[in-house]
Scaffold this motif. Structure first.
Motif, PDB file in Angstrom:
ATOM      1  N   GLY A  99       0.834  -1.208   0.000  1.00  0.00           N
ATOM      2  CA  GLY A  99       0.000   0.000   0.000  1.00  0.00           C
ATOM      3  C   GLY A  99       0.860   1.246   0.000  1.00  0.00           C
ATOM      4  N   ILE A 100       0.836   1.987   1.098  1.00  0.00           N
ATOM      5  CA  ILE A 100       1.661   3.200   1.195  1.00  0.00           C
ATOM      6  C   ILE A 100       2.810   3.021   2.193  1.00  0.00           C
ATOM      7  N   TYR A 101       3.081   1.781   2.576  1.00  0.00           N
ATOM      8  CA  TYR A 101       4.147   1.519   3.541  1.00  0.00           C
ATOM      9  C   TYR A 101       5.470   2.113   3.075  1.00  0.00           C
ATOM     10  N   ASN A 102       5.751   1.999   1.777  1.00  0.00           N
ATOM     11  CA  ASN A 102       7.016   2.538   1.253  1.00  0.00           C
ATOM     12  C   ASN A 102       7.075   4.058   1.359  1.00  0.00           C
ATOM     13  N   LEU A 103       5.924   4.704   1.492  1.00  0.00           N
ATOM     14  CA  LEU A 103       5.892   6.163   1.653  1.00  0.00           C
ATOM     15  C   LEU A 103       6.006   6.585   3.117  1.00  0.00           C
TER      16      LEU A 103
ATOM     17  N   GLN B 200       7.131   4.569   5.671  1.00  0.00           N
ATOM     18  CA  GLN B 200       8.291   3.943   6.311  1.00  0.00           C
ATOM     19  C   GLN B 200       9.361   3.649   5.252  1.00  0.00           C
ATOM     20  N   PRO B 201       9.903   4.682   4.624  1.00  0.00           N
ATOM     21  CA  PRO B 201      10.811   4.440   3.493  1.00  0.00           C
ATOM     22  C   PRO B 201      12.077   3.650   3.837  1.00  0.00           C
ATOM     23  N   GLU B 202      12.666   3.894   4.993  1.00  0.00           N
ATOM     24  CA  GLU B 202      13.895   3.172   5.339  1.00  0.00           C
ATOM     25  C   GLU B 202      13.628   1.682   5.512  1.00  0.00           C
ATOM     26  N   MET B 203      12.593   1.345   6.262  1.00  0.00           N
ATOM     27  CA  MET B 203      12.256  -0.061   6.480  1.00  0.00           C
ATOM     28  C   MET B 203      11.814  -0.712   5.170  1.00  0.00           C
ATOM     29  N   SER B 204      11.090   0.041   4.365  1.00  0.00           N
ATOM     30  CA  SER B 204      10.649  -0.459   3.070  1.00  0.00           C
ATOM     31  C   SER B 204      11.845  -0.852   2.207  1.00  0.00           C
ATOM     32  N   MET B 205      12.882  -0.040   2.197  1.00  0.00           N
ATOM     33  CA  MET B 205      14.068  -0.334   1.388  1.00  0.00           C
ATOM     34  C   MET B 205      14.835  -1.526   1.951  1.00  0.00           C
TER      35      MET B 205
ATOM     36  N   GLY C 276       1.475  -2.679  -6.946  1.00  0.00           N
ATOM     37  CA  GLY C 276       2.407  -2.051  -6.005  1.00  0.00           C
ATOM     38  C   GLY C 276       3.736  -2.776  -5.964  1.00  0.00           C
ATOM     39  N   CYS C 277       3.676  -4.106  -5.956  1.00  0.00           N
ATOM     40  CA  CYS C 277       4.903  -4.909  -5.974  1.00  0.00           C
ATOM     41  C   CYS C 277       5.663  -4.718  -7.280  1.00  0.00           C
ATOM     42  N   LEU C 278       4.918  -4.562  -8.361  1.00  0.00           N
ATOM     43  CA  LEU C 278       5.553  -4.343  -9.662  1.00  0.00           C
ATOM     44  C   LEU C 278       6.442  -3.109  -9.621  1.00  0.00           C
ATOM     45  N   LEU C 279       5.896  -2.015  -9.120  1.00  0.00           N
ATOM     46  CA  LEU C 279       6.684  -0.778  -9.034  1.00  0.00           C
ATOM     47  C   LEU C 279       7.857  -0.933  -8.070  1.00  0.00           C
ATOM     48  N   GLN C 280       7.618  -1.577  -6.944  1.00  0.00           N
ATOM     49  CA  GLN C 280       8.665  -1.762  -5.938  1.00  0.00           C
ATOM     50  C   GLN C 280       9.783  -2.651  -6.476  1.00  0.00           C
TER      51      GLN C 280
END
Length: 105
Positions: free
Chosen positions: A33-37, A39-44, A68-72
């Motif tokens: 979802g928006i987790y990468n937005l 929590q960017p450090e943890m997302s990376m 979402g996974c595609l973009l990530q």
């Protein structure tokens, strides 16, 4: 999307490919979802862990059914300098390409 094994079944039935299941395929890629937005450090960190598994497969194509996974995962391929040898695609786009290629033959 709770698609279960349907995408895997379709992919494995596709001619001239070798299907390799990604280790920990059921684990998040860090997008969620928006987790990468938020929590960017943890997302990376999550993405980096996922990309280690991707590198070990030596795959030429990485497929997902989640936008979402595609973009990530595309970001992960870029971060790991894999974009020149790894194509990240949605399962439907991959199957469409394969169907088009087989109808040309």
């Amino acid at each position: 999307m709770r698609s279960g094994n349907a995408p895997r079944d379709l992919i494995s039935r596709t001619a001239d490919i070798t299907f390799v299941e990604l280790p920990e395929a059921d684990r998040c890629c860090g997008s969620a979802g928006i987790y990468n937005l938020v929590q960017p450090e943890m997302s990376m960190q999550i993405l980096d862990h996922k990309m280690e598994h991707v590198k070990h497969t030596e795959a030429h194509v990485l497929l997902t059914s989640n936008p979402g996974c595609l973009l990530q995962m595309k970001l992960g391929a870029e971060r790991e300098n894999l974009s020149d040898r790894l194509k990240v695609m949605h399962v439907v786009d991959f199957l469409h390409e394969r169907l088009q290629a087989s109808s040309i033959k």
